[in-house]
Design a protein around this motif. Structure first.
Motif, PDB file in Angstrom:
ATOM      1  N   ILE A 150     -34.307  28.258   2.492  1.00  0.00           N
ATOM      2  CA  ILE A 150     -33.631  29.179   1.187  1.00  0.00           C
ATOM      3  C   ILE A 150     -34.356  30.270   0.261  1.00  0.00           C
ATOM      4  N   HIS A 151     -35.597  30.021  -0.050  1.00  0.00           N
ATOM      5  CA  HIS A 151     -36.319  31.351  -0.462  1.00  0.00           C
ATOM      6  C   HIS A 151     -37.785  30.851  -0.153  1.00  0.00           C
ATOM      7  N   GLU A 152     -38.555  31.780   0.013  1.00  0.00           N
ATOM      8  CA  GLU A 152     -40.422  31.941   0.747  1.00  0.00           C
ATOM      9  C   GLU A 152     -40.996  31.382  -0.935  1.00  0.00           C
ATOM     10  N   ALA A 153     -40.447  31.346  -2.208  1.00  0.00           N
ATOM     11  CA  ALA A 153     -41.825  31.074  -2.581  1.00  0.00           C
ATOM     12  C   ALA A 153     -40.989  29.405  -3.574  1.00  0.00           C
ATOM     13  N   LEU A 154     -39.587  28.956  -3.178  1.00  0.00           N
ATOM     14  CA  LEU A 154     -39.175  27.645  -3.681  1.00  0.00           C
ATOM     15  C   LEU A 154     -40.261  26.575  -3.521  1.00  0.00           C
ATOM     16  N   PRO A 155     -40.455  26.179  -2.075  1.00  0.00           N
ATOM     17  CA  PRO A 155     -42.190  24.651  -2.179  1.00  0.00           C
ATOM     18  C   PRO A 155     -43.132  24.957  -2.634  1.00  0.00           C
ATOM     19  N   PHE A 156     -43.272  26.362  -2.302  1.00  0.00           N
ATOM     20  CA  PHE A 156     -44.637  26.417  -3.916  1.00  0.00           C
ATOM     21  C   PHE A 156     -44.657  26.363  -4.557  1.00  0.00           C
ATOM     22  N   LEU A 157     -43.973  26.551  -5.414  1.00  0.00           N
ATOM     23  CA  LEU A 157     -43.030  26.166  -7.124  1.00  0.00           C
ATOM     24  C   LEU A 157     -42.988  25.392  -7.263  1.00  0.00           C
ATOM     25  N   LEU A 158     -41.866  24.218  -6.195  1.00  0.00           N
ATOM     26  CA  LEU A 158     -42.030  22.774  -6.259  1.00  0.00           C
ATOM     27  C   LEU A 158     -42.815  22.238  -6.053  1.00  0.00           C
ATOM     28  N   SER A 159     -43.384  21.873  -5.251  1.00  0.00           N
ATOM     29  CA  SER A 159     -44.940  21.406  -4.869  1.00  0.00           C
ATOM     30  C   SER A 159     -45.831  21.726  -6.185  1.00  0.00           C
ATOM     31  N   SER A 160     -46.296  22.840  -7.060  1.00  0.00           N
ATOM     32  CA  SER A 160     -46.980  22.771  -7.616  1.00  0.00           C
ATOM     33  C   SER A 160     -46.046  22.094  -9.191  1.00  0.00           C
ATOM     34  N   LEU A 161     -44.793  22.338  -9.330  1.00  0.00           N
ATOM     35  CA  LEU A 161     -44.242  21.524 -10.672  1.00  0.00           C
ATOM     36  C   LEU A 161     -44.442  20.072 -10.182  1.00  0.00           C
ATOM     37  N   LEU A 162     -44.325  19.659  -9.149  1.00  0.00           N
ATOM     38  CA  LEU A 162     -44.808  18.158  -8.560  1.00  0.00           C
ATOM     39  C   LEU A 162     -46.272  17.394  -9.240  1.00  0.00           C
ATOM     40  N   SER A 163     -46.803  18.521  -8.927  1.00  0.00           N
ATOM     41  CA  SER A 163     -48.293  18.587  -8.918  1.00  0.00           C
ATOM     42  C   SER A 163     -48.524  18.539 -10.325  1.00  0.00           C
ATOM     43  N   PHE A 164     -48.237  19.744 -11.392  1.00  0.00           N
ATOM     44  CA  PHE A 164     -48.460  19.555 -12.522  1.00  0.00           C
ATOM     45  C   PHE A 164     -47.663  18.025 -13.418  1.00  0.00           C
ATOM     46  N   ALA A 165     -47.008  17.822 -12.932  1.00  0.00           N
ATOM     47  CA  ALA A 165     -46.256  16.470 -13.540  1.00  0.00           C
ATOM     48  C   ALA A 165     -47.009  15.264 -13.142  1.00  0.00           C
ATOM     49  N   GLY A 166     -47.480  14.906 -11.822  1.00  0.00           N
ATOM     50  CA  GLY A 166     -48.935  14.321 -11.564  1.00  0.00           C
ATOM     51  C   GLY A 166     -50.445  14.664 -12.759  1.00  0.00           C
ATOM     52  N   TRP A 167     -50.514  15.954 -12.721  1.00  0.00           N
ATOM     53  CA  TRP A 167     -51.341  16.429 -13.665  1.00  0.00           C
ATOM     54  C   TRP A 167     -51.566  16.126 -15.059  1.00  0.00           C
ATOM     55  N   LEU A 168     -50.705  16.279 -15.646  1.00  0.00           N
ATOM     56  CA  LEU A 168     -50.183  14.607 -17.295  1.00  0.00           C
ATOM     57  C   LEU A 168     -50.358  13.394 -16.998  1.00  0.00           C
ATOM     58  N   THR A 169     -50.306  13.061 -15.723  1.00  0.00           N
ATOM     59  CA  THR A 169     -50.593  11.349 -16.538  1.00  0.00           C
ATOM     60  C   THR A 169     -51.689  11.224 -16.416  1.00  0.00           C
ATOM     61  N   VAL A 170     -52.370  12.279 -16.137  1.00  0.00           N
ATOM     62  CA  VAL A 170     -54.914  11.503 -15.689  1.00  0.00           C
ATOM     63  C   VAL A 170     -54.516  11.576 -16.786  1.00  0.00           C
ATOM     64  N   PHE A 171     -54.238  12.547 -18.195  1.00  0.00           N
ATOM     65  CA  PHE A 171     -54.100  12.801 -19.191  1.00  0.00           C
ATOM     66  C   PHE A 171     -54.321  11.222 -20.588  1.00  0.00           C
ATOM     67  N   SER A 172     -53.476  10.173 -19.644  1.00  0.00           N
ATOM     68  CA  SER A 172     -53.583   8.625 -19.720  1.00  0.00           C
ATOM     69  C   SER A 172     -54.356   8.119 -19.554  1.00  0.00           C
ATOM     70  N   LEU A 173     -55.422   8.485 -18.868  1.00  0.00           N
ATOM     71  CA  LEU A 173     -56.140   7.116 -18.410  1.00  0.00           C
ATOM     72  C   LEU A 173     -57.226   7.610 -19.085  1.00  0.00           C
ATOM     73  N   LYS A 174     -58.306   6.884 -19.267  1.00  0.00           N
ATOM     74  CA  LYS A 174     -59.549   6.645 -19.987  1.00  0.00           C
ATOM     75  C   LYS A 174     -60.311   6.674 -19.052  1.00  0.00           C
ATOM     76  N   ASN A 175     -61.516   7.969 -19.325  1.00  0.00           N
ATOM     77  CA  ASN A 175     -62.574   8.241 -18.657  1.00  0.00           C
ATOM     78  C   ASN A 175     -63.451   6.938 -18.686  1.00  0.00           C
ATOM     79  N   ALA A 176     -63.859   6.843 -17.289  1.00  0.00           N
ATOM     80  CA  ALA A 176     -64.824   5.751 -16.751  1.00  0.00           C
ATOM     81  C   ALA A 176     -65.860   7.262 -16.060  1.00  0.00           C
ATOM     82  N   HIS A 177     -67.151   6.214 -15.896  1.00  0.00           N
ATOM     83  CA  HIS A 177     -68.479   6.909 -15.213  1.00  0.00           C
ATOM     84  C   HIS A 177     -69.386   5.614 -13.990  1.00  0.00           C
ATOM     85  N   PRO A 178     -69.973   6.785 -12.734  1.00  0.00           N
ATOM     86  CA  PRO A 178     -69.505   5.510 -11.479  1.00  0.00           C
ATOM     87  C   PRO A 178     -71.741   4.689 -12.403  1.00  0.00           C
TER      88      PRO A 178
END
Length: 384
Positions: A150-178
């Motif tokens: 469809i368009h060469e840039a479309l897969p890159f843009l969609l996957s980065s959008l999904l990655s951004f959505a997943g990235w935002l969910t990390v803010f809801s996690l409480k940090n922990a250390h090993p």
């Protein structure tokens, strides 16, 4: 909630990796790059993993899991966004390198976090969910790559959008250390890696074997199959069988390992995987026979990475888990580079059933290692 957020992030990471491999191969082929250059370009991600690995353990101990997941995720989504900007071999090589770095940071932190908070009796289940979600994402990735029509840039843009959505969910996690103790804090990184290898090398051989196997199946089996006069249509029918078997049996094997014992399940799985591949050489003229052999192999050895990490976590105290997870990632990457190269050399000089014999032999060696090596006791000695 924490587990589901982490495995969801891993599935998006798997999707971007599964998309990137065929997508960049297709685009580079269209732009006139040779197959050898294309193959060499694909190693950039594994080089990134190896480059960043020595520098991850101390920051994880100091800053915790969440910051490393966020930084790794941000590197990946930014790299995906930058791909359509400029068609350049070197530019794309660097971006692939950074995706390897970001993905490894993300996987290292999520793996270690899950092994850390999972109780022993549920560790197999939790890490098999990790493997399952990554496998599903990786399997869906090539479908996303098809949007290049469809368009060469479309897969890159969609996957980065999904990655951004997943990235935002990390803010809801409480940090922990090993978990750390005085001995592990004072010991050098090299000493921790040496200790980890000494006590868990049998478990660490499994990520290497899985990397070897996965890269060989997807990278070299098509070449071997074409030389055996198996059609492209039949190859595209046979290849997904391994992934399907892996996805369907990832969780059951993890649960069985919790109930029946990790070592027992691993020994059985590796032996049956070895027998499946050696059987495949008798079905080179039967696409259905090869599909069945690859499916059965995927059922039993498609979970070697997650089961290997689970077994490693059983053998080590929590203070050595970061070093163990780091070594798992390094050995997986080494296996992913060694597999296609060594099998490529073997089938160049010896055709016949060489592909299946080599893979089966590797798995049988792993079976012997697991069956006859008794792990050293570490839980009492490593903390003092």
């Amino acid at each position: 909630m924490r587990l589901w957020i982490l495995v969801s992030i891993v599935s998006i990471s798997g999707l971007s990796q599964g998309m990137l491999l065929p997508l960049l191969s297709i685009i580079m082929e269209k732009h006139g790059f040779s197959s050898s250059v294309n193959g060499m370009h694909a190693t950039a991600m594994y080089i990134g993993v190896l480059l960043i690995s020595p520098f991850l353990e101390k920051p994880l101990r100091k800053y915790g899991y969440r910051p490393m997941i966020m930084l790794g995720g941000f590197i990946v989504l930014l790299s995906l966004l930058l791909f359509p900007l400029w068609h350049s071999f070197l530019f794309w090589f660097v971006l692939r390198l950074f995706i390897g770095i970001g993905d490894h940071m993300l996987h290292f932190a999520t793996q270690t976090w899950i092994t850390d908070f999972s109780p022993t009796q549920r560790r197999g289940r939790n890490l098999s969910l990790y493997g399952l979600f990554f496998g599903i994402g990786f399997a869906v990735g090539p479908m996303l790559a098809s949007l290049v029509e469809i368009h060469e840039a479309l897969p890159f843009l969609l996957s980065s959008l999904l990655s951004f959505a997943g990235w935002l969910t990390v803010f809801s996690l409480k940090n922990a250390h090993p978990e750390v103790n005085d001995a592990s804090e004072k010991s050098s990184g090299l000493r921790r890696f040496t200790q980890t290898w000494k006590y868990a090398w049998t478990a660490l051989s499994l990520p290497f074997a899985y990397g070897f196997l996965e890269a060989a199946i997807h990278g070299i089996f098509p070449v071997y199959a074409l030389r055996e006069h198996i059609s492209v249509e039949h190859i595209s029918f046979i290849l997904p069988a391994f992934s399907i078997g892996s996805i369907l049996f990832q969780l059951p094997l993890g649960i069985f390992s919790d109930r029946l014992g990790r070592k027992t399940v691993l020994i059985t799985a590796v032996l049956l995987g070895s027998l499946s591949f050696i059987s495949a050489q008798f079905f080179t003229n039967s696409p259905l026979g090869l599909f069945a052999c690859f499916f059965v192999a995927g059922m039993f050895v498609g979970s070697l990475f997650s089961l290997g990490i689970t077994y490693m976590a059983d053998l080590l105290p929590k203070t050595l888990l970061p070093a163990g997870n780091l070594l798992s990632g390094i050995l997986y990457s080494v296996g992913s580079m060694v597999g296609p190269f060594s099998l490529g050399v073997i089938i160049q000089y010896k055709q016949g059933g060489s592909f299946f014999v080599t893979v089966s032999t590797l798995l049988f060696l792993i079976f012997l290692i697991l069956a006859y090596n008794k792990p050293k006791e570490i839980r009492e000695t490593a903390d003092h």
